[in-house]
Write a protein that holds these residues in place. Structure first.
Motif, PDB file in Angstrom:
ATOM      1  N   PRO A   1       0.834  -1.209   0.000  1.00  0.00           N
ATOM      2  CA  PRO A   1       0.000   0.000   0.000  1.00  0.00           C
ATOM      3  C   PRO A   1       0.869   1.259   0.000  1.00  0.00           C
ATOM      4  O   PRO A   1       2.010   1.250   0.463  1.00  0.00           O
ATOM      5  CB  PRO A   1      -0.802  -0.124   1.305  1.00  0.00           C
ATOM      6  N   PRO A   2       0.335   2.358  -0.503  1.00  0.00           N
ATOM      7  CA  PRO A   2       1.121   3.601  -0.589  1.00  0.00           C
ATOM      8  C   PRO A   2       1.355   4.221   0.778  1.00  0.00           C
ATOM      9  O   PRO A   2       0.535   4.112   1.686  1.00  0.00           O
ATOM     10  CB  PRO A   2       0.236   4.502  -1.451  1.00  0.00           C
ATOM     11  N   ALA A   3       2.506   4.871   0.919  1.00  0.00           N
ATOM     12  CA  ALA A   3       2.849   5.591   2.150  1.00  0.00           C
ATOM     13  C   ALA A   3       3.662   6.822   1.768  1.00  0.00           C
ATOM     14  O   ALA A   3       4.284   6.866   0.690  1.00  0.00           O
ATOM     15  CB  ALA A   3       3.636   4.701   3.103  1.00  0.00           C
ATOM     16  N   LEU A   4       3.657   7.801   2.642  1.00  0.00           N
ATOM     17  CA  LEU A   4       4.391   9.030   2.355  1.00  0.00           C
ATOM     18  C   LEU A   4       5.883   8.782   2.190  1.00  0.00           C
ATOM     19  O   LEU A   4       6.572   9.569   1.526  1.00  0.00           O
ATOM     20  CB  LEU A   4       4.149  10.051   3.472  1.00  0.00           C
ATOM     21  N   VAL A   5       6.398   7.705   2.783  1.00  0.00           N
ATOM     22  CA  VAL A   5       7.824   7.407   2.635  1.00  0.00           C
ATOM     23  C   VAL A   5       8.183   7.072   1.193  1.00  0.00           C
ATOM     24  O   VAL A   5       9.338   7.224   0.785  1.00  0.00           O
ATOM     25  CB  VAL A   5       8.248   6.249   3.575  1.00  0.00           C
ATOM     26  N   ASN A   6       7.197   6.608   0.401  1.00  0.00           N
ATOM     27  CA  ASN A   6       7.462   6.340  -1.018  1.00  0.00           C
ATOM     28  C   ASN A   6       7.846   7.628  -1.738  1.00  0.00           C
ATOM     29  O   ASN A   6       8.729   7.642  -2.601  1.00  0.00           O
ATOM     30  CB  ASN A   6       6.234   5.743  -1.697  1.00  0.00           C
ATOM     31  N   LEU A   7       7.184   8.721  -1.377  1.00  0.00           N
ATOM     32  CA  LEU A   7       7.490  10.036  -1.949  1.00  0.00           C
ATOM     33  C   LEU A   7       8.889  10.485  -1.550  1.00  0.00           C
ATOM     34  O   LEU A   7       9.678  10.934  -2.389  1.00  0.00           O
ATOM     35  CB  LEU A   7       6.454  11.047  -1.484  1.00  0.00           C
ATOM     36  N   LEU A   8       9.223  10.332  -0.285  1.00  0.00           N
ATOM     37  CA  LEU A   8      10.545  10.723   0.204  1.00  0.00           C
ATOM     38  C   LEU A   8      11.629   9.849  -0.407  1.00  0.00           C
ATOM     39  O   LEU A   8      12.697  10.343  -0.800  1.00  0.00           O
ATOM     40  CB  LEU A   8      10.584  10.636   1.728  1.00  0.00           C
ATOM     41  N   GLY A   9      11.360   8.556  -0.511  1.00  0.00           N
ATOM     42  CA  GLY A   9      12.327   7.664  -1.141  1.00  0.00           C
ATOM     43  C   GLY A   9      12.571   8.022  -2.591  1.00  0.00           C
ATOM     44  O   GLY A   9      13.701   7.956  -3.083  1.00  0.00           O
ATOM     45  N   GLY A  10      11.504   8.423  -3.307  1.00  0.00           N
ATOM     46  CA  GLY A  10      11.668   8.864  -4.692  1.00  0.00           C
ATOM     47  C   GLY A  10      12.537  10.095  -4.800  1.00  0.00           C
ATOM     48  O   GLY A  10      13.345  10.225  -5.727  1.00  0.00           O
ATOM     49  N   MET A  11      12.399  11.015  -3.836  1.00  0.00           N
ATOM     50  CA  MET A  11      13.231  12.215  -3.841  1.00  0.00           C
ATOM     51  C   MET A  11      14.700  11.856  -3.655  1.00  0.00           C
ATOM     52  O   MET A  11      15.570  12.375  -4.367  1.00  0.00           O
ATOM     53  CB  MET A  11      12.766  13.161  -2.731  1.00  0.00           C
ATOM     54  N   VAL A  12      14.981  10.974  -2.707  1.00  0.00           N
ATOM     55  CA  VAL A  12      16.372  10.551  -2.469  1.00  0.00           C
ATOM     56  C   VAL A  12      16.912   9.840  -3.698  1.00  0.00           C
ATOM     57  O   VAL A  12      18.069  10.041  -4.096  1.00  0.00           O
ATOM     58  CB  VAL A  12      16.451   9.654  -1.223  1.00  0.00           C
ATOM     59  N   PHE A  13      16.078   9.017  -4.325  1.00  0.00           N
ATOM     60  CA  PHE A  13      16.523   8.290  -5.518  1.00  0.00           C
ATOM     61  C   PHE A  13      16.822   9.261  -6.657  1.00  0.00           C
ATOM     62  O   PHE A  13      17.835   9.123  -7.354  1.00  0.00           O
ATOM     63  CB  PHE A  13      15.466   7.284  -5.953  1.00  0.00           C
ATOM     64  N   GLY A  14      15.940  10.252  -6.873  1.00  0.00           N
ATOM     65  CA  GLY A  14      16.175  11.231  -7.927  1.00  0.00           C
ATOM     66  C   GLY A  14      17.464  11.998  -7.718  1.00  0.00           C
ATOM     67  O   GLY A  14      18.240  12.228  -8.657  1.00  0.00           O
TER      68      GLY A  14
ATOM     69  N   CYS B   1      20.695   5.974 -13.779  1.00  0.00           N
ATOM     70  CA  CYS B   1      19.787   5.221 -12.914  1.00  0.00           C
ATOM     71  C   CYS B   1      20.385   3.833 -12.676  1.00  0.00           C
ATOM     72  O   CYS B   1      21.550   3.596 -12.997  1.00  0.00           O
ATOM     73  CB  CYS B   1      18.405   5.128 -13.568  1.00  0.00           C
ATOM     74  N   VAL B   2      19.617   2.909 -12.143  1.00  0.00           N
ATOM     75  CA  VAL B   2      20.155   1.577 -11.843  1.00  0.00           C
ATOM     76  C   VAL B   2      20.553   0.843 -13.119  1.00  0.00           C
ATOM     77  O   VAL B   2      21.702   0.403 -13.257  1.00  0.00           O
ATOM     78  CB  VAL B   2      19.127   0.751 -11.040  1.00  0.00           C
TER      79      VAL B   2
ATOM     80  N   ILE C   1       3.417   5.566  -8.165  1.00  0.00           N
ATOM     81  CA  ILE C   1       3.035   6.932  -8.531  1.00  0.00           C
ATOM     82  C   ILE C   1       3.706   7.934  -7.586  1.00  0.00           C
ATOM     83  O   ILE C   1       4.233   8.964  -8.026  1.00  0.00           O
ATOM     84  CB  ILE C   1       1.503   7.082  -8.487  1.00  0.00           C
ATOM     85  N   LEU C   2       3.718   7.632  -6.291  1.00  0.00           N
ATOM     86  CA  LEU C   2       4.376   8.513  -5.325  1.00  0.00           C
ATOM     87  C   LEU C   2       5.883   8.559  -5.567  1.00  0.00           C
ATOM     88  O   LEU C   2       6.513   9.615  -5.452  1.00  0.00           O
ATOM     89  CB  LEU C   2       4.081   8.039  -3.903  1.00  0.00           C
ATOM     90  N   PHE C   3       6.457   7.416  -5.889  1.00  0.00           N
ATOM     91  CA  PHE C   3       7.887   7.353  -6.218  1.00  0.00           C
ATOM     92  C   PHE C   3       8.208   8.275  -7.392  1.00  0.00           C
ATOM     93  O   PHE C   3       9.168   9.046  -7.354  1.00  0.00           O
ATOM     94  CB  PHE C   3       8.264   5.910  -6.547  1.00  0.00           C
ATOM     95  N   LEU C   4       7.381   8.219  -8.433  1.00  0.00           N
ATOM     96  CA  LEU C   4       7.588   9.073  -9.603  1.00  0.00           C
ATOM     97  C   LEU C   4       7.471  10.545  -9.227  1.00  0.00           C
ATOM     98  O   LEU C   4       8.298  11.374  -9.650  1.00  0.00           O
ATOM     99  CB  LEU C   4       6.559   8.729 -10.675  1.00  0.00           C
ATOM    100  N   LEU C   5       6.472  10.887  -8.429  1.00  0.00           N
ATOM    101  CA  LEU C   5       6.306  12.282  -8.008  1.00  0.00           C
ATOM    102  C   LEU C   5       7.510  12.760  -7.197  1.00  0.00           C
ATOM    103  O   LEU C   5       7.897  13.936  -7.288  1.00  0.00           O
ATOM    104  CB  LEU C   5       5.027  12.430  -7.182  1.00  0.00           C
ATOM    105  N   GLY C   6       8.104  11.884  -6.420  1.00  0.00           N
ATOM    106  CA  GLY C   6       9.281  12.248  -5.632  1.00  0.00           C
ATOM    107  C   GLY C   6      10.526  12.444  -6.470  1.00  0.00           C
ATOM    108  O   GLY C   6      11.414  13.226  -6.106  1.00  0.00           O
ATOM    109  N   ILE C   7      10.614  11.740  -7.592  1.00  0.00           N
ATOM    110  CA  ILE C   7      11.800  11.842  -8.446  1.00  0.00           C
ATOM    111  C   ILE C   7      11.997  13.268  -8.959  1.00  0.00           C
ATOM    112  O   ILE C   7      13.130  13.752  -9.063  1.00  0.00           O
ATOM    113  CB  ILE C   7      11.710  10.852  -9.624  1.00  0.00           C
ATOM    114  N   PHE C   8      10.913  13.972  -9.258  1.00  0.00           N
ATOM    115  CA  PHE C   8      11.034  15.305  -9.856  1.00  0.00           C
ATOM    116  C   PHE C   8      11.762  16.291  -8.940  1.00  0.00           C
ATOM    117  O   PHE C   8      12.758  16.899  -9.363  1.00  0.00           O
ATOM    118  CB  PHE C   8       9.651  15.827 -10.255  1.00  0.00           C
TER     119      PHE C   8
END
Length: 370
Positions: A80-93, A102-103, A348-355
């Motif tokens: 399930p989605p969590a706010l940490v997915n957004l933060l993780g996407g930011m760190v990954f970006g 990328c990987v 979707i949250l991961f993608l939003l965090g990447i930007f």
């Protein structure tokens, strides 16, 4: 004793990786570059190609689902989605910009002889292992920030058949792609021998993604195998520390495959398991496929005279990507090529965090490296 099915899984992963690495090298296909160029140069051609790949993969996955070929849908590792997915996407970006890839981009560039990418790969392994230090409290944070318990995809959240929201997305998406095609925005104006147009690479990679789902039971992904390599290395020098980390004792995959009846199990610990057999050959294949392409084009070269600050940036970026791939969890390959096409909300949250992560990475890269 190695069973025939295990050998088949290993060979399948290797073949898929070889094809992906060859195609990505021939087209200079790198997700990090797609996002970076948008912020660094205002060029959006790469993001258009990524959009194309997601749309084609959506179509292929849904056709396979309608045909009853995807009994594990969505795949059990997804959560399930969590706010940490957004933060993780930011760190990954942030990490992929500093690493210069990328990987999969890191793997295929390393296969073509890039020392910078080899350093980034080392960082990926280190970061994947270092995550064990923060896992207990990060796991609790993930639980505390869950947004939709027991709902993994957007169609599940809306209580709809997946086909309906996909059609709602496809219609404008296909029109947009048709328009871009008419304007020539999906092609690069190059005429180099052996070059593969990015739109062709995107289509082939979408087919490879489907093949992975059909043949080994899950979308493409490699970073859990990096975590296992880190755990194996740490177990040699500090076995008691590894044994005391709850993260390395976890089992992230344990499911009975409805179609084959096989039990799929695996986790991040220092033990060879099914996840290792699926993911490591894929990663090795990407490196070898790129090497093959580079040798055939006479482009394979190892340049050792690289500025120290660029090497340090690659190492730091790799560590951040490794950490983020466990924080989200999983990397851009899994989420953008596997989760996003079936509208997984954590993807979707991961993608939003990447930007925003990419934007910050570009700022830091300009400041610290160039």
């Amino acid at each position: 004793m190695i069973t025939g099915s295990l050998v088949l899984i290993v060979l399948t992963g290797l073949l898929l990786g070889l094809t992906a690495g060859f195609v990505m090298h021939r087209s200079d296909y790198c997700v990090a570059g797609m996002f970076r160029d948008a912020f660094l140069f205002g060029r959006y051609g790469g993001l258009r190609i990524l959009f194309l790949q997601v749309v084609v993969t959506m179509l292929l996955f849904e056709l396979a689902r309608q045909a009853g070929l995807l009994p594990l849908y969505p795949f059990p590792i997804l959560a399930p989605p969590a706010l940490v997915n957004l933060l993780g996407g930011m760190v990954f970006g942030l990490g992929m910009v500093l690493a210069g890839g990328c990987v999969f981009g890191t793997l295929y560039k390393m296969g073509a002889g890039s020392v910078v990418s080899a350093v980034a790969f080392l960082g990926l392994i280190l970061g994947s292992g270092l995550y064990a230090l923060i896992h207990p409290w990060w796991k609790e944070l993930a639980r505390a920030t869950i947004l939709a318990p027991e709902r993994i995809t957007l169609p599940q959240l809306l209580n709809l058949d997946p086909l309906l929201p996909l059609l709602f997305f496809w219609l404008p998406a296909l029109f947009l792609l048709w328009r871009w095609g008419r304007q020539g925005l999906l092609r690069r104006p190059v005429s180099v021998a052996g070059y593969l147009q990015p739109w062709q690479a995107a289509t082939i990679l979408a087919v490879i993604g489907l093949a992975s789902y059909l043949l080994v039971g899950m979308p493409m992904g490699v970073t859990t195998s990096f975590t296992k390599l880190a755990a194996m290395g740490a177990a040699v020098v500090a076995p008691e520390w590894v044994a005391g980390q709850s993260f390395f004792q976890a089992v992230s995959l344990d499911v009975l495959h409805p179609a084959s009846g096989a039990r799929l199990t695996g986790g991040p610990g220092p033990r060879p398991d099914l996840l290792f057999a699926i993911q490591l050959p894929l990663a090795v294949g990407v490196v070898l496929g790129s090497t093959l392409s580079a040798v055939m084009l006479r482009e394979f070269a190892v340049y050792l005279r690289v500025p120290l600050r660029q090497l340090l940036s690659a190492l730091a970026g790799g560590i951040l990507m490794g950490l983020a791939a466990r924080m989200v969890p999983a990397c851009n390959v899994w989420h953008l090529m596997g989760g996003l096409p079936i509208m997984v909300m954590q993807s979707i949250l991961f993608l939003l965090g990447i930007f925003p992560g990419t934007w910050l990475g570009v700022k830091l890269f300009r400041l610290l490296v160039r």
